[in-house]
Write a protein that holds these residues in place. Structure first.
Motif, PDB file in Angstrom:
ATOM      1  N   UNK A 185       5.221   4.328  13.300  1.00 57.11           N
ATOM      2  CA  UNK A 185       4.335   3.285  13.814  1.00 57.11           C
ATOM      3  C   UNK A 185       3.102   3.091  12.949  1.00 57.11           C
ATOM      4  N   UNK A 186       2.663   4.128  12.304  1.00 57.94           N
ATOM      5  CA  UNK A 186       1.454   4.101  11.485  1.00 57.94           C
ATOM      6  C   UNK A 186       1.676   3.421  10.141  1.00 57.94           C
ATOM      7  N   UNK A 187       2.920   3.416   9.673  1.00 58.83           N
ATOM      8  CA  UNK A 187       3.192   3.033   8.297  1.00 58.83           C
ATOM      9  C   UNK A 187       2.951   1.559   7.957  1.00 58.83           C
ATOM     10  N   UNK A 188       3.429   0.599   8.766  1.00 63.17           N
ATOM     11  CA  UNK A 188       3.233  -0.804   8.373  1.00 63.17           C
ATOM     12  C   UNK A 188       1.779  -1.185   8.148  1.00 63.17           C
ATOM     13  N   UNK A 189       0.872  -0.692   8.980  1.00 68.08           N
ATOM     14  CA  UNK A 189      -0.536  -1.067   8.836  1.00 68.08           C
ATOM     15  C   UNK A 189      -1.160  -0.478   7.581  1.00 68.08           C
ATOM     16  N   UNK A 190      -0.890   0.791   7.306  1.00 66.53           N
ATOM     17  CA  UNK A 190      -1.505   1.390   6.115  1.00 66.53           C
ATOM     18  C   UNK A 190      -0.911   0.798   4.846  1.00 66.53           C
ATOM     19  N   UNK A 191       0.382   0.465   4.864  1.00 65.36           N
ATOM     20  CA  UNK A 191       1.009  -0.150   3.702  1.00 65.36           C
ATOM     21  C   UNK A 191       0.454  -1.550   3.477  1.00 65.36           C
ATOM     22  N   UNK A 192       0.247  -2.304   4.559  1.00 61.40           N
ATOM     23  CA  UNK A 192      -0.253  -3.673   4.438  1.00 61.40           C
ATOM     24  C   UNK A 192      -1.651  -3.725   3.849  1.00 61.40           C
ATOM     25  N   UNK A 193      -2.413  -2.639   3.950  1.00 59.03           N
ATOM     26  CA  UNK A 193      -3.783  -2.628   3.453  1.00 59.03           C
ATOM     27  C   UNK A 193      -3.993  -1.764   2.239  1.00 59.03           C
ATOM     28  N   UNK A 194      -2.913  -1.461   1.504  1.00 62.49           N
ATOM     29  CA  UNK A 194      -3.031  -0.566   0.350  1.00 62.49           C
ATOM     30  C   UNK A 194      -1.944  -0.903  -0.663  1.00 62.49           C
ATOM     31  N   UNK A 195      -1.852  -0.097  -1.710  1.00 59.52           N
ATOM     32  CA  UNK A 195      -0.753  -0.232  -2.665  1.00 59.52           C
ATOM     33  C   UNK A 195       0.308   0.838  -2.434  1.00 59.52           C
ATOM     34  N   UNK A 196       0.299   1.455  -1.250  1.00 65.72           N
ATOM     35  CA  UNK A 196       1.348   2.402  -0.896  1.00 65.72           C
ATOM     36  C   UNK A 196       2.612   1.633  -0.508  1.00 65.72           C
ATOM     37  N   UNK A 197       3.747   2.335  -0.540  1.00 62.99           N
ATOM     38  CA  UNK A 197       5.009   1.785  -0.057  1.00 62.99           C
ATOM     39  C   UNK A 197       5.635   2.797   0.893  1.00 62.99           C
TER      40      UNK A 197
END
Length: 230
Positions: A146-158
């Motif tokens: 659940x945490x992943x989409x938001x942090x990915x959308x605001x960073x260059x992480x995948x």
């Protein structure tokens, strides 16, 4: 749903789910649909306790579980709903991400992964990469998808995530086919023999199947059956 069938549900349905992803991507729309079709029904959600599941269902503490059916206790009935697959997600505008990427480029990106304990930095994907001669950079380990989409959308992480979790977020995220096979998982319903012939619970199971047919196009005609001992 007819009034008599709704009363047979005793105005409640006790469900268990084995992952927060299922509660967000699967359960939320199903609860809305059930309430629309049967306004008197209340749904109680609880986390899955697999070792106690069969006993909980036998007592009536849990009526239905959504989970990977292959790991269900062998004495319970199961019905396959759909097969989920993983997609690679990154933010739109990511400077190093393309619709088609190589295994080498995949490994060079900064990855967020899911570990149930929130402490591991490797998953089976890393074993696959090692067999292909690559090693990825994992910068964050989380305890839930659940945490992943938001942090990915605001960073260059995948991140590799279940497709159903992000299929409605294409405005912010790129959804990309992984450059090598990534094993997915099955989602199904599990219930006890005591509720198999119950008119209200049978209606709920069919309503859930209908909901999946409508939302994600699962094939019609899937049959429920008693699992055999493994």
């Amino acid at each position: 749903m007819r009034d008599g069938e709704e009363q047979l549900l005793e105005s409640r349905l006790r469900d268990a789910f084995d992952d927060p992803f299922l509660q967000t991507a699967v359960v939320k729309p199903l609860v809305v649909e059930l309430r629309t079709r049967a306004p008197g029904v209340r749904v109680a959600l609880r986390n899955l306790e697999l070792p106690q599941l069969e006993a909980q269902m036998a007592r009536g503490d849990v009526d239905l579980a959504l989970m990977t059916p292959e790991v269900a206790p062998p004495g319970l009935r199961t019905r396959h709903l759909f097969d989920e697959r993983y997609v690679l997600i990154g933010r739109r505008g990511h400077p190093r991400l393309r619709r088609k990427i190589s295994v080498a480029r995949f490994a060079q990106l900064e990855h967020v992964i899911v570990s149930l304990r929130g402490a591991d930095f490797v998953t089976p994907v890393d074993s696959t990469l090692a067999a292909l001669g690559h090693k990825r950079t994992v910068v964050l380990s989380a305890a839930s998808f659940l945490f992943l989409p938001e942090i990915v959308a605001g960073s260059d992480f995948v991140a590799l995530v279940p497709e159903l979790l992000v299929r409605d977020r294409a405005d912010r995220l790129l959804l990309i086919e992984p450059p090598f096979p990534v094993e997915g998982f099955a989602v199904g319903m599990v219930w006890h023999e005591r509720g198999h012939g119950h008119a209200g619970q049978r209606w709920v199971r069919e309503a859930i199947v209908h909901g999946f047919e409508t939302r994600i196009g699962i094939p019609r005609g899937s049959t429920s059956g008693l699992r055999h001992s493994r």
